[in-house]
Design a protein around this motif. Structure first.
Motif, mmCIF file in Angstrom:
data_model
loop_
_atom_site.group_PDB
_atom_site.id
_atom_site.type_symbol
_atom_site.label_atom_id
_atom_site.label_comp_id
_atom_site.label_asym_id
_atom_site.label_seq_id
_atom_site.Cartn_x
_atom_site.Cartn_y
_atom_site.Cartn_z
ATOM 1 N N ASP A 1 -42.198 151.274 134.952
ATOM 2 C CA ASP A 1 -40.940 151.595 134.281
ATOM 3 C C ASP A 1 -40.993 151.435 132.753
ATOM 4 O OD1 ASP A 1 -39.793 152.479 136.583
ATOM 5 O OD2 ASP A 1 -38.634 150.666 136.959
ATOM 6 N N THR A 2 -42.191 151.274 132.195
ATOM 7 C CA THR A 2 -42.313 151.363 130.739
ATOM 8 C C THR A 2 -42.639 152.821 130.414
ATOM 9 O OG1 THR A 2 -44.693 150.877 130.731
ATOM 10 C CG2 THR A 2 -43.170 148.994 130.454
ATOM 11 N N ASP B 1 -30.630 154.420 124.350
ATOM 12 C CA ASP B 1 -31.345 153.946 125.535
ATOM 13 C C ASP B 1 -31.430 155.047 126.580
ATOM 14 O OD1 ASP B 1 -31.377 151.516 124.232
ATOM 15 O OD2 ASP B 1 -29.864 150.578 125.521
ATOM 16 N N SER C 1 -40.138 147.905 126.180
ATOM 17 C CA SER C 1 -39.903 148.865 127.261
ATOM 18 C C SER C 1 -40.742 150.137 127.072
ATOM 19 C CB SER C 1 -38.420 149.245 127.338
ATOM 20 O OG SER C 1 -38.011 149.962 126.181
ATOM 21 N N ARG D 1 -35.427 152.835 123.683
ATOM 22 C CA ARG D 1 -35.666 151.886 124.778
ATOM 23 C C ARG D 1 -35.564 152.615 126.104
ATOM 24 N NH1 ARG D 1 -32.672 146.673 125.102
ATOM 25 N NH2 ARG D 1 -30.945 148.043 125.602
ATOM 26 N N ASP E 1 -40.261 148.755 120.976
ATOM 27 C CA ASP E 1 -39.658 147.936 122.022
ATOM 28 C C ASP E 1 -40.644 147.721 123.184
ATOM 29 O OD1 ASP E 1 -36.847 146.897 122.895
ATOM 30 O OD2 ASP E 1 -37.686 147.913 124.666
ATOM 31 N N VAL F 1 -34.687 151.496 129.632
ATOM 32 C CA VAL F 1 -34.141 150.327 130.337
ATOM 33 C C VAL F 1 -33.272 150.762 131.519
ATOM 34 C CG1 VAL F 1 -34.221 148.795 128.334
ATOM 35 C CG2 VAL F 1 -32.207 150.219 128.711
#
Length: 151
Positions: free
Chosen positions: A139-140, A76, A126, A66, A124, A68
């Motif tokens: 921001d992905t 993450d 994201s 992810r 995901d 994030v």
């Protein structure tokens, strides 16, 4: 006679017949087959040491989960950290290759660069989400990859 033995005898007779058909003024020898000369490229192949070639074939495979703003797990990454890692890879002359090309051994990248495989696990949002306009959301992972690739 066995099948194999019959085939060998027939082949031997054929060779004798062909050898006996040569004109009397020519020696009765079998000519060597012409082997095509390999084409040389316009530019010489660079010395692996001068271009920092990875002669051992080590290819990093990086896995992301992810992307994030507030990581909740060791898996993450923040968008800032992800961008920084991609920029570092680019600065160090790493070139992304697909997992498919890597496993098939089709790594065709410029001399002096290094292959890297980027993988994204878990599917995901994201990693890849489109906006209403049909472009990757900022921001992905995909948007950041595009930004770094075009920089």
């Amino acid at each position: 006679m066995t099948d194999t033995r019959l085939r060998r005898t027939a082949l031997a007779c054929l060779l004798l017949l062909v050898a006996g058909c040569a004109p009397p003024d020519r020696p009765r020898t079998v000519a060597a087959a012409r082997v095509p000369t390999p084409r040389t490229s316009a530019s010489p192949t660079p010395d692996p040491a001068t271009v920092g070639a990875n002669e051992l074939g080590d290819v990093p495979v990086l896995m992301y989960h992810r992307i994030v703003a507030r990581p909740k797990s060791v898996y993450d990454r923040t968008p800032v950290d992800f961008r920084a890692e991609l920029e570092r890879l680019a600065k160090e002359h790493y070139v992304p290759v697909t997992a498919s090309d890597y496993t098939a051994g089709r790594i065709d990248i410029p001399a002096g660069t290094h292959p890297v495989v980027l993988t994204f696990d878990d599917g995901d949002p994201s990693q890849f989400t489109l906006t209403a306009a049909g472009v990757p959301a900022s921001d992905t992972a995909v948007a950041i990859l595009q930004d770094v690739a075009h920089a």
